[in-house]
Design a protein around this motif. Structure first.
Motif, mmCIF file in Angstrom:
data_model
loop_
_atom_site.group_PDB
_atom_site.id
_atom_site.type_symbol
_atom_site.label_atom_id
_atom_site.label_comp_id
_atom_site.label_asym_id
_atom_site.label_seq_id
_atom_site.Cartn_x
_atom_site.Cartn_y
_atom_site.Cartn_z
ATOM 1 N N TRP A 255 0.872 -1.186 0.000
ATOM 2 C CA TRP A 255 0.000 0.000 0.000
ATOM 3 C C TRP A 255 0.900 1.223 0.000
ATOM 4 O O TRP A 255 1.859 1.298 0.767
ATOM 5 C CB TRP A 255 -0.874 0.001 1.250
ATOM 6 C CG TRP A 255 -2.010 0.994 1.197
ATOM 7 C CD1 TRP A 255 -1.998 2.283 1.602
ATOM 8 C CD2 TRP A 255 -3.334 0.740 0.717
ATOM 9 N NE1 TRP A 255 -3.214 2.871 1.404
ATOM 10 C CE2 TRP A 255 -4.063 1.935 0.862
ATOM 11 C CE3 TRP A 255 -3.963 -0.379 0.194
ATOM 12 C CZ2 TRP A 255 -5.396 2.042 0.500
ATOM 13 C CZ3 TRP A 255 -5.295 -0.271 -0.181
ATOM 14 C CH2 TRP A 255 -5.998 0.928 -0.022
ATOM 15 N N ILE A 256 0.614 2.192 -0.870
ATOM 16 C CA ILE A 256 1.408 3.416 -0.958
ATOM 17 C C ILE A 256 0.541 4.597 -0.523
ATOM 18 O O ILE A 256 -0.558 4.786 -1.058
ATOM 19 C CB ILE A 256 1.919 3.659 -2.390
ATOM 20 C CG1 ILE A 256 2.655 2.427 -2.923
ATOM 21 C CG2 ILE A 256 2.833 4.886 -2.438
ATOM 22 C CD1 ILE A 256 3.031 2.545 -4.399
ATOM 23 N N SER A 257 1.029 5.369 0.431
ATOM 24 C CA SER A 257 0.281 6.544 0.890
ATOM 25 C C SER A 257 1.190 7.404 1.759
ATOM 26 O O SER A 257 2.363 7.084 1.963
ATOM 27 C CB SER A 257 -0.958 6.126 1.689
ATOM 28 O OG SER A 257 -0.591 5.669 2.980
ATOM 29 N N CYS A 273 5.189 7.703 1.542
ATOM 30 C CA CYS A 273 5.574 8.670 0.513
ATOM 31 C C CYS A 273 6.812 9.437 0.961
ATOM 32 O O CYS A 273 6.763 10.214 1.924
ATOM 33 C CB CYS A 273 4.423 9.629 0.236
ATOM 34 S SG CYS A 273 4.820 10.915 -0.963
ATOM 35 N N LEU A 274 7.905 9.242 0.268
ATOM 36 C CA LEU A 274 9.152 9.915 0.630
ATOM 37 C C LEU A 274 9.138 11.391 0.249
ATOM 38 O O LEU A 274 9.904 12.177 0.808
ATOM 39 C CB LEU A 274 10.330 9.210 -0.045
ATOM 40 C CG LEU A 274 10.564 7.748 0.358
ATOM 41 C CD1 LEU A 274 11.837 7.219 -0.279
ATOM 42 C CD2 LEU A 274 10.630 7.600 1.871
ATOM 43 N N ALA A 275 8.287 11.782 -0.686
ATOM 44 C CA ALA A 275 8.197 13.201 -1.052
ATOM 45 C C ALA A 275 7.678 14.022 0.118
ATOM 46 O O ALA A 275 8.131 15.157 0.344
ATOM 47 C CB ALA A 275 7.294 13.370 -2.273
ATOM 48 N N TRP A 299 20.658 11.831 2.680
ATOM 49 C CA TRP A 299 20.236 10.422 2.657
ATOM 50 C C TRP A 299 19.064 10.239 1.695
ATOM 51 O O TRP A 299 19.044 9.296 0.896
ATOM 52 C CB TRP A 299 19.843 9.983 4.068
ATOM 53 C CG TRP A 299 19.471 8.544 4.161
ATOM 54 C CD1 TRP A 299 20.304 7.472 4.315
ATOM 55 C CD2 TRP A 299 18.136 8.002 4.109
ATOM 56 N NE1 TRP A 299 19.589 6.301 4.364
ATOM 57 C CE2 TRP A 299 18.253 6.588 4.230
ATOM 58 C CE3 TRP A 299 16.880 8.555 3.981
ATOM 59 C CZ2 TRP A 299 17.150 5.743 4.231
ATOM 60 C CZ3 TRP A 299 15.773 7.716 3.962
ATOM 61 C CH2 TRP A 299 15.911 6.331 4.085
ATOM 62 N N LEU A 300 18.091 11.135 1.754
ATOM 63 C CA LEU A 300 16.945 11.045 0.843
ATOM 64 C C LEU A 300 17.378 11.242 -0.610
ATOM 65 O O LEU A 300 16.833 10.595 -1.517
ATOM 66 C CB LEU A 300 15.895 12.095 1.221
ATOM 67 C CG LEU A 300 15.011 11.750 2.419
ATOM 68 C CD1 LEU A 300 14.199 12.968 2.848
ATOM 69 C CD2 LEU A 300 14.094 10.588 2.098
ATOM 70 N N LEU A 357 11.816 2.010 2.604
ATOM 71 C CA LEU A 357 12.560 1.396 1.504
ATOM 72 C C LEU A 357 11.871 0.150 0.954
ATOM 73 O O LEU A 357 12.510 -0.693 0.326
ATOM 74 C CB LEU A 357 13.977 1.045 1.976
ATOM 75 C CG LEU A 357 14.814 2.221 2.488
ATOM 76 C CD1 LEU A 357 16.151 1.733 3.026
ATOM 77 C CD2 LEU A 357 15.032 3.250 1.383
ATOM 78 N N VAL A 358 10.577 0.055 1.149
ATOM 79 C CA VAL A 358 9.822 -1.098 0.647
ATOM 80 C C VAL A 358 9.896 -1.179 -0.873
ATOM 81 O O VAL A 358 9.895 -2.277 -1.449
ATOM 82 C CB VAL A 358 8.355 -1.024 1.127
ATOM 83 C CG1 VAL A 358 7.499 -2.102 0.475
ATOM 84 C CG2 VAL A 358 8.287 -1.140 2.641
#
Length: 426
Positions: A255-257, A273-275, A299-300, A357-358
């Motif tokens: 799941w992405i959120s 969400c890394l953003a 790192w990001l 990091l999935v």
């Protein structure tokens, strides 16, 4: 906080309070706030728009099938004045086009029922009511144009009424427009059901939500999407029940959120969400002189660089890079800091650490950000700003059905208006 409360604070607490008050306001670069909320002076300092240096320009492609071709041929030699008769061979040295829209006027077909008196028995025979005269007088293309303008060009009823009158000479009341749109929206329900069915078989699902106004009250527009389907839905609540009802027991692999609580726990694994985190980190870098946010930003940047070539690397290489990134992050999160902003950031990222990091476990199938959901929600946000919401729940639900069918068809390259016309004409 009054004077007495301030006098009770210790020296360290006063310093901390002053530092907090001196922090800059958040912008679209350091938070989820839209660019329109940025202060004017910051916008003036932003980079200029337009093409970047080195960008290859593109010109308009000439039509392969023009309606009319006009050849312009010289008849006299510019040097000696000799006659250039038509039998001489020619070559094309330049092509230009003139493009114009034809005048568009409604095509009105009147169906008249005639009566004939029988010469034998004298009976007056009346023609049956033709099928074309039953139901609405408006055809599929008119329904499609009104639906497209209302849904994808964010026209209010008053502006849609004016557009149809000015462009096509059609006079419709706002009540008539509502009835027209309701008829059109019903044609999208089966397509919406198919998209939901496809979504409930997906292995990777991304989701997001945004606020809307429905019937004068706060409500929410949700989006769920996979590689094969996009589903929009309107709901009066922002709770996790919306997700549970949408998925109907199906648990995707990923799941992405964002980190919103209602979006948690719906799949075997979760990609945060890394953003969103990058914007929080950017705010901390701008605000604090602590080195930890700067290290998190680096790192990001490494993670995003890895995401761009994730499909080019072997599984063992990705696993090794993931272990390295995880060790680096652990060291950053364990670094002590006196800055409360840094500590809050470390705590937030620490809680989401297993979800960062999935995407490396699913190369090419899982994105590191939820930007796809935000792009799908943007038209709904624009409409909210332009029209201030929906007068009725049926309008919000019907528009969600239309967006579902159109956005799902877009995954295979279909155009919005073409999809609308095809659905209504079916």
């Amino acid at each position: 906080m009054g004077r007495i409360d301030l006098e009770r604070l210790s020296r360290e607490e006063l310093i901390e309070l002053v530092l907090r008050l001196q922090r800059p306001e958040k912008t679209s670069l350091t938070s989820s706030k839209p660019p329109a909320t940025d202060r004017k002076e910051r916008r003036e300092q932003s980079k200029p728009g337009g093409a970047k240096p080195g960008h290859e320009g593109h010109s308009r492609v000439m039509s392969d099938d023009p309606d009319t071709v006009v050849d312009h041929r010289p008849d006299r030699c510019s040097c000696c004045g000799g006659d250039l008769h038509t039998a001489l061979p020619t070559e094309v040295v330049g092509v230009s086009e003139g493009i114009e829209l034809p005048e568009v006027a409604p095509v009105v077909t009147q169906h008249r029922r005639l009566a004939v008196r029988c010469p034998t028995c004298g009976t007056r025979v009346v023609a049956a009511v033709p099928e074309a005269a039953q139901g609405t007088p408006f055809g599929p293309r008119l329904h499609a144009v009104a639906t497209y303008l209302k849904t994808f060009q964010a026209l209010s009823y008053a502006r849609l009424q004016a557009a149809l009158s000015d462009l096509f000479g059609l006079t419709l009341s706002q009540g008539g427009l509502m009835n027209l749109l309701q008829r059109a929206q019903r044609r999208f329900r089966s397509g919406r059901d198919e998209a939901v069915s496809t979504l409930r078989r997906a292995t990777v699902v991304a989701s997001d939500e945004t606020g809307v106004r429905i019937e004068g009250s706060n409500a929410y527009h949700w989006v769920f999407h996979s590689a094969q389907a996009v589903v929009h839905t309107a709901s009066p609540t922002r709770g996790a029940i919306v997700v549970r009802e949408m998925m109907d027991g199906h648990r995707p692999a990923v799941w992405i959120s964002d980190r919103y609580t209602a979006q948690q726990g719906h799949a075997a694994a979760h990609q945060t969400c890394l953003a969103h985190l990058a914007r929080d980190v950017a705010y901390a870098v701008d605000t604090s002189d602590d080195p930890v946010p700067w290290r998190l930003q680096l790192w990001l940047a490494s993670v995003f660089a890895l995401a761009e070539r994730v499909t080019d690397l072997a599984t063992a290489t990705l696993a090794a890079k993931r272990r390295s990134l995880d060790r680096q992050l652990g060291a950053i999160l364990a670094t002590p800091s006196r800055c409360d902003l840094t500590r809050d950031l470390q705590a937030k990222i620490g809680r989401a650490r297993r979800q960062l990091l999935v995407f490396l476990d699913h190369p090419g199938a899982v994105e590191p950000t939820n930007n796809g959901s935000e792009r799908l929600l943007r038209p709904a946000v624009i409409q909210r700003k332009v029209t201030n919401g929906y007068r009725a729940m049926w309008a919000a639900e019907g528009e969600a059905d239309i967006r579902t069918v159109v956005d799902t068809a877009r995954l295979t390259g279909s155009s919005p208006f073409g999809t609308i016309l095809k659905t209504i004409s079916a």
